[in-house]
Design an enzyme around this catalytic site. Structure first.
Site, PDB file in Angstrom:
ATOM      1  CG  PHE A   1      -5.154   6.010  -2.852  1.00  0.00           C
ATOM      2  CD1 PHE A   1      -3.939   6.419  -2.350  1.00  0.00           C
ATOM      3  CD2 PHE A   1      -6.302   6.358  -2.171  1.00  0.00           C
ATOM      4  CE1 PHE A   1      -3.865   7.168  -1.180  1.00  0.00           C
ATOM      5  CE2 PHE A   1      -6.246   7.100  -0.999  1.00  0.00           C
ATOM      6  CZ  PHE A   1      -5.019   7.505  -0.512  1.00  0.00           C
TER       7      PHE A   1
ATOM      8  CD  GLU B   1      -3.259  -0.809   1.917  1.00  0.00           C
ATOM      9  OE1 GLU B   1      -3.211   0.085   2.787  1.00  0.00           O
ATOM     10  OE2 GLU B   1      -4.229  -1.535   1.778  1.00  0.00           O
TER      11      GLU B   1
ATOM     12  CD1 TRP C   1     -11.736   0.873   4.642  1.00  0.00           C
ATOM     13  CD2 TRP C   1     -13.936   1.086   4.947  1.00  0.00           C
ATOM     14  NE1 TRP C   1     -12.311  -0.327   4.335  1.00  0.00           N
ATOM     15  CE2 TRP C   1     -13.667  -0.229   4.527  1.00  0.00           C
ATOM     16  CE3 TRP C   1     -15.262   1.444   5.200  1.00  0.00           C
ATOM     17  CZ2 TRP C   1     -14.666  -1.183   4.345  1.00  0.00           C
ATOM     18  CZ3 TRP C   1     -16.248   0.496   5.026  1.00  0.00           C
ATOM     19  CH2 TRP C   1     -15.952  -0.787   4.605  1.00  0.00           C
TER      20      TRP C   1
END
Length: 130
Positions: free
Chosen positions: A100, A35, A92
């Protein structure tokens, strides 16, 4: 340099610093970077053309991968690197207001279009010297 996420900054030197810290602190245990990515703001009427021409993400990825490569040349046992998200998605805390992904998702039609960063990353994976 700030990103679209509050309190998230572009600091590629931090990649080398944290990887080397873990290398030394945990006896060079194998590592996977997950990530790692750059957020684009999509809440102020940004055009699709601007979202697809994500040069900031390309520069972000290039600088972070370069920093990671320096760590690996110094002996860090890094076994994988994953971008934050392959496609734009629901976050979230921010819903659909941040992007992203390397692929733009039209949330009305679900059409997926590669961004400049997707093309850059593909070239990088085929020729890591780019």
């Amino acid at each position: 340099m700030p990103t679209a996420v509050p309190n998230y900054y572009v600091a590629p030197w931090g990649m080398e610093k944290i990887v080397m810290y873990f290398k030394e602190r945990y006896n060079n245990m194998p590592m996977y970077i997950t990530e790692n990515g750059y957020a684009q703001d999509d809440k102020n009427g940004v055009s699709k053309k601007e979202l697809l021409n994500d040069m900031e993400r390309v520069e972000y990825m290039r600088s972070y991968v370069t920093s990671l490569a320096i760590s690996m040349r110094k002996g860090a046992d890094v076994r994988g690197y994953f971008v934050w998200s392959l496609i734009d998605n629901f976050e979230w805390l921010y819903g659909y207001t941040l992007r992203f992904g390397l692929y733009h998702v039209d949330y009305d039609t679900l059409e997926r279009t590669p961004k400049l960063s997707a093309d850059w990353y593909k070239q990088f994976l085929n020729n890591p010297r780019c």
